[in-house]
Design a protein around this motif. Structure first.
Motif, mmCIF file in Angstrom:
data_model
loop_
_atom_site.group_PDB
_atom_site.id
_atom_site.type_symbol
_atom_site.label_atom_id
_atom_site.label_comp_id
_atom_site.label_asym_id
_atom_site.label_seq_id
_atom_site.Cartn_x
_atom_site.Cartn_y
_atom_site.Cartn_z
ATOM 1 N N LEU A 71 117.673 -62.273 0.122
ATOM 2 C CA LEU A 71 116.907 -63.113 0.769
ATOM 3 C C LEU A 71 116.342 -64.294 0.184
ATOM 4 O O LEU A 71 116.293 -65.532 0.658
ATOM 5 C CB LEU A 71 115.915 -62.339 1.438
ATOM 6 C CG LEU A 71 116.082 -61.261 2.557
ATOM 7 C CD1 LEU A 71 115.019 -60.333 2.984
ATOM 8 C CD2 LEU A 71 116.956 -61.689 3.701
ATOM 9 N N LEU A 72 115.997 -63.978 -1.157
ATOM 10 C CA LEU A 72 115.304 -64.980 -1.996
ATOM 11 C C LEU A 72 116.599 -65.996 -2.255
ATOM 12 O O LEU A 72 116.161 -67.427 -2.570
ATOM 13 C CB LEU A 72 114.876 -64.423 -3.225
ATOM 14 C CG LEU A 72 113.505 -63.495 -3.051
ATOM 15 C CD1 LEU A 72 113.185 -62.948 -4.281
ATOM 16 C CD2 LEU A 72 112.625 -64.295 -2.664
ATOM 17 N N VAL A 73 117.837 -65.725 -2.543
ATOM 18 C CA VAL A 73 118.717 -66.552 -3.079
ATOM 19 C C VAL A 73 119.264 -67.241 -1.739
ATOM 20 O O VAL A 73 119.734 -68.513 -2.083
ATOM 21 C CB VAL A 73 119.724 -65.569 -3.780
ATOM 22 C CG1 VAL A 73 121.107 -66.596 -3.870
ATOM 23 C CG2 VAL A 73 119.325 -65.198 -4.859
ATOM 24 N N SER A 217 107.031 -68.376 1.350
ATOM 25 C CA SER A 217 108.253 -68.007 1.945
ATOM 26 C C SER A 217 108.830 -66.751 1.020
ATOM 27 O O SER A 217 109.554 -65.941 1.314
ATOM 28 C CB SER A 217 109.400 -69.101 2.119
ATOM 29 O OG SER A 217 108.997 -70.028 2.927
ATOM 30 N N THR A 218 108.732 -66.890 -0.477
ATOM 31 C CA THR A 218 109.184 -65.745 -1.275
ATOM 32 C C THR A 218 108.345 -64.535 -0.919
ATOM 33 O O THR A 218 108.845 -63.418 -0.799
ATOM 34 C CB THR A 218 108.951 -66.389 -2.486
ATOM 35 O OG1 THR A 218 109.774 -67.517 -2.898
ATOM 36 C CG2 THR A 218 109.216 -65.259 -3.800
ATOM 37 N N ILE A 219 106.996 -64.842 -0.822
ATOM 38 C CA ILE A 219 106.268 -63.604 -0.272
ATOM 39 C C ILE A 219 106.372 -63.078 0.925
ATOM 40 O O ILE A 219 106.554 -61.777 1.059
ATOM 41 C CB ILE A 219 104.597 -64.095 -0.396
ATOM 42 C CG1 ILE A 219 104.078 -64.558 -1.752
ATOM 43 C CG2 ILE A 219 103.726 -62.958 -0.018
ATOM 44 C CD1 ILE A 219 102.772 -65.189 -1.851
ATOM 45 N N GLY A 220 106.833 -63.929 1.792
ATOM 46 C CA GLY A 220 107.271 -63.263 3.079
ATOM 47 C C GLY A 220 108.787 -62.441 2.770
ATOM 48 O O GLY A 220 108.898 -61.346 3.486
ATOM 49 N N ALA A 221 109.638 -62.936 2.020
ATOM 50 C CA ALA A 221 110.677 -62.184 1.806
ATOM 51 C C ALA A 221 110.690 -61.072 1.245
ATOM 52 O O ALA A 221 111.147 -59.933 1.567
ATOM 53 C CB ALA A 221 111.798 -63.218 1.117
ATOM 54 N N LEU A 222 109.711 -60.846 0.322
ATOM 55 C CA LEU A 222 109.285 -59.528 -0.506
ATOM 56 C C LEU A 222 108.723 -58.600 0.273
ATOM 57 O O LEU A 222 108.932 -57.488 0.269
ATOM 58 C CB LEU A 222 108.596 -59.941 -1.808
ATOM 59 C CG LEU A 222 109.367 -60.726 -2.803
ATOM 60 C CD1 LEU A 222 108.442 -61.048 -3.771
ATOM 61 C CD2 LEU A 222 110.525 -59.873 -3.409
ATOM 62 N N THR A 242 114.601 -52.947 2.862
ATOM 63 C CA THR A 242 113.646 -53.615 1.952
ATOM 64 C C THR A 242 112.606 -53.069 1.365
ATOM 65 O O THR A 242 112.199 -52.025 1.778
ATOM 66 C CB THR A 242 112.899 -55.058 2.734
ATOM 67 O OG1 THR A 242 112.035 -54.380 3.962
ATOM 68 C CG2 THR A 242 114.056 -55.945 3.413
ATOM 69 N N PRO A 243 111.735 -53.657 0.322
ATOM 70 C CA PRO A 243 110.776 -52.532 -0.341
ATOM 71 C C PRO A 243 109.718 -52.259 0.259
ATOM 72 O O PRO A 243 109.302 -51.141 0.224
ATOM 73 C CB PRO A 243 110.461 -53.611 -1.675
ATOM 74 C CG PRO A 243 111.564 -54.740 -1.849
ATOM 75 C CD PRO A 243 112.158 -54.739 -0.383
ATOM 76 N N VAL A 244 109.204 -53.105 1.287
ATOM 77 C CA VAL A 244 108.146 -52.929 2.022
ATOM 78 C C VAL A 244 108.615 -51.594 3.322
ATOM 79 O O VAL A 244 107.928 -50.780 3.542
ATOM 80 C CB VAL A 244 107.310 -53.910 2.748
ATOM 81 C CG1 VAL A 244 106.384 -53.482 3.810
ATOM 82 C CG2 VAL A 244 106.693 -54.871 1.857
ATOM 83 N N LEU A 245 109.657 -51.644 3.742
ATOM 84 C CA LEU A 245 110.460 -50.717 4.517
ATOM 85 C C LEU A 245 110.647 -49.458 4.024
ATOM 86 O O LEU A 245 110.061 -48.352 4.652
ATOM 87 C CB LEU A 245 111.628 -51.138 5.351
ATOM 88 C CG LEU A 245 112.232 -50.311 6.390
ATOM 89 C CD1 LEU A 245 111.206 -50.018 7.394
ATOM 90 C CD2 LEU A 245 113.696 -50.899 6.889
#
Length: 286
Positions: A71-73, A217-222, A242-245
């Motif tokens: 997502l970040l890249v 946007s980076t925070i949102g992706a993480l 994803t990490p939060v999931l």
């Protein structure tokens, strides 16, 4: 007298301080403390940094961080480029119906996360989904969007980009409108073309705005959770985990709150490091 004058101000900020302490500072400290404990057989014991050591041997952590890296890249740069392009286009005086286009592009940002995720899930259904029906008219075979690892990632990236491009576009558009017109006029007098004006004037002037939208946007992706939870549930084969999931799965389905707290602090550290790198890369050189 100075202290007496400060008292009304302190009383006004007291509710904000109390709310900050109850709903941010206390949970933050409590989660850090909890990350050093583990519950086994109904007994909570102090395990030190064992929960953090467990992170390095957990394959699902690596899988979720891989999804976040994709997502970040891919997603964040794609969305930022689209937002900058749309904002630059909508800032042109020759474009008609600019207000209508701005509202149209911003509409996805005001839809609820759950609602738009459900709509995308229906549209991307393998059998009878609107997307497969449209590409079927072009002679393309139906795509299993949500049950194929590669296409599930594509669907996730497309949905997030659709949702947040307009939001970032509005912020960047505000930055464009703050650029003095004199800079454009001086560049045209010097014979600068459109690309030179865009690269030498627009982008440098937008540096603070691009930094803000890039960091958020980076925070949102993480911290992505809603979209992949509803679209794919983290599947197939954890391809969109994803990490939060994963934190949610560990904490609220496995009830391993100590390990979930360690995952949360891993995210805090990663977010801080990546944001610091972005600040360093985009800061103005002396």
């Amino acid at each position: 007298m100075a202290r007496r004058q400060q008292r009304p101000g302190l009383l006004f900020v007291l509710p904000a301080i109390v709310l900050f302490g109850l709903f941010f500072a206390y949970p933050l400290i409590a989660s850090l403390w909890q990350s050093f404990f583990a519950t086994r057989g109904g007994t909570t014991t102090f395990v030190g940094v064992d929960q953090y050591a467990r992170l390095f041997s957990d394959p699902l952590i690596a899988k979720s961080l891989g999804t976040a890296a994709i997502l970040l890249v891919i997603q964040v740069p794609l969305m930022m480029c689209l937002a900058v392009g749309l904002a630059y286009l909508l800032n042109q005086s020759w474009l008609k119906f600019r207000t209508g286009f701005r509202v149209l592009y911003f509409l996805p940002a005001v839809t609820t996360l759950v609602a738009y995720s459900v709509v995308f899930r229906v549209m991307l259904a393998t059998d009878g989904g609107a997307v497969n029906q449209i590409i079927g008219l072009l002679g393309v075979a139906p795509i299993d969007w949500l049950n194929n690892e590669t296409w599930a990632r594509v669907a996730l990236i497309a949905s997030i980009t659709w949702r947040w491009t307009g939001y970032n576009m509005v912020i960047i558009l505000a930055g464009l409108q703050a650029i003095p017109e004199e800079l454009y006029e001086a560049a045209r007098i010097d014979g600068a073309g459109r690309w030179a004006i865009f690269s030498k004037i627009v982008l440098p002037q937008l540096r603070p705005v691009l930094l803000f939208t890039g960091v958020t946007s980076t925070i949102g992706a993480l911290q992505l959770f809603d979209e992949n939870f509803i679209l794919t549930g983290g599947g197939p084969n954890n391809a969109t985990l994803t990490p939060v999931l994963y934190l949610y799965e560990v904490g609220f389905r496995q009830f391993d709150f100590g390990y979930a707290s360690a995952i949360a602090w891993l995210l805090v550290i990663l977010t801080a490091v990546i944001s610091l790198i972005q600040f360093r890369l985009t800061r103005e050189k002396p």
